[in-house]
Design a protein around this motif. Sequence first.
Motif, mmCIF file in Angstrom:
data_model
loop_
_atom_site.group_PDB
_atom_site.id
_atom_site.type_symbol
_atom_site.label_atom_id
_atom_site.label_comp_id
_atom_site.label_asym_id
_atom_site.label_seq_id
_atom_site.Cartn_x
_atom_site.Cartn_y
_atom_site.Cartn_z
ATOM 1 N N THR A 6 0.849 -1.191 0.000
ATOM 2 C CA THR A 6 0.000 0.000 0.000
ATOM 3 C C THR A 6 0.881 1.235 0.000
ATOM 4 O O THR A 6 1.847 1.320 0.762
ATOM 5 C CB THR A 6 -0.924 0.011 1.234
ATOM 6 N N ASP A 8 1.086 5.017 0.970
ATOM 7 C CA ASP A 8 0.399 5.864 1.945
ATOM 8 C C ASP A 8 0.594 7.358 1.720
ATOM 9 O O ASP A 8 -0.146 8.155 2.280
ATOM 10 C CB ASP A 8 0.879 5.539 3.367
ATOM 11 N N LEU A 81 -15.560 5.263 -5.221
ATOM 12 C CA LEU A 81 -15.402 4.665 -3.895
ATOM 13 C C LEU A 81 -16.768 4.306 -3.325
ATOM 14 O O LEU A 81 -16.931 3.290 -2.658
ATOM 15 C CB LEU A 81 -14.669 5.614 -2.947
ATOM 16 N N ARG A 86 -11.929 0.327 -5.186
ATOM 17 C CA ARG A 86 -10.719 0.729 -4.447
ATOM 18 C C ARG A 86 -9.698 1.217 -5.464
ATOM 19 O O ARG A 86 -9.609 0.667 -6.565
ATOM 20 C CB ARG A 86 -10.105 -0.461 -3.715
ATOM 21 N N SER A 115 -3.776 4.116 -0.181
ATOM 22 C CA SER A 115 -4.416 4.152 1.136
ATOM 23 C C SER A 115 -5.405 5.316 1.251
ATOM 24 O O SER A 115 -5.353 6.283 0.489
ATOM 25 C CB SER A 115 -3.361 4.287 2.230
ATOM 26 N N GLY A 116 -6.259 5.219 2.254
ATOM 27 C CA GLY A 116 -7.171 6.315 2.571
ATOM 28 C C GLY A 116 -6.409 7.578 2.926
ATOM 29 O O GLY A 116 -6.845 8.688 2.602
ATOM 30 N N GLU A 117 -5.279 7.414 3.583
ATOM 31 C CA GLU A 117 -4.433 8.554 3.940
ATOM 32 C C GLU A 117 -3.953 9.281 2.672
ATOM 33 O O GLU A 117 -3.969 10.508 2.596
ATOM 34 C CB GLU A 117 -3.232 8.045 4.750
ATOM 35 N N LEU A 119 -5.455 9.225 -0.271
ATOM 36 C CA LEU A 119 -6.616 9.854 -0.894
ATOM 37 C C LEU A 119 -6.959 11.171 -0.218
ATOM 38 O O LEU A 119 -7.274 12.160 -0.889
ATOM 39 C CB LEU A 119 -7.821 8.913 -0.855
ATOM 40 N N THR A 120 -6.880 11.208 1.101
ATOM 41 C CA THR A 120 -7.144 12.442 1.842
ATOM 42 C C THR A 120 -6.120 13.511 1.474
ATOM 43 O O THR A 120 -6.478 14.669 1.228
ATOM 44 C CB THR A 120 -7.116 12.174 3.359
#
Length: 139
Positions: A6, A8, A81, A86, A115-117, A119-120
Amino acid sequence: MTELPTIDRLGELTLLIEHGEKLYLRYSPGPLADAAHPSKDHESGLLMSGHSANPLWPPRWWTRPTEDWVARSVCQYLRELDEGARPWVLTGRVVDFGPDNEPLLADIEPVAWLSGELLTAARRHYREQLDAGQATHPG
């Protein structure tokens, strides 16, 4: 298939691209689910000749930082999403183009999940550095 690593950090993904990696981004359930069949054109119902993906490297006309392009690219399909997709990075051979002129890939090699991190961070970078959502032909 082995477990994918992943990524990050937006900077980590950008560095891969700046070092010449021809990476693509795909939003889907993932490589295992995609192995069953190529992408489908939802309007016609036809199976396409490969998997739709978007290049992560900037075009030649792009003179802004690579990270701006990468953030923009990551943010273009975030709505998927909500549909259970994903984001993941891959390489492959372009065999055709889809209905939105996106490359269709064969001989896919998965590289990593995003990762979601990440994407943020991409959302934040996109909003801060670009005119996110700006219309092409304002009213």
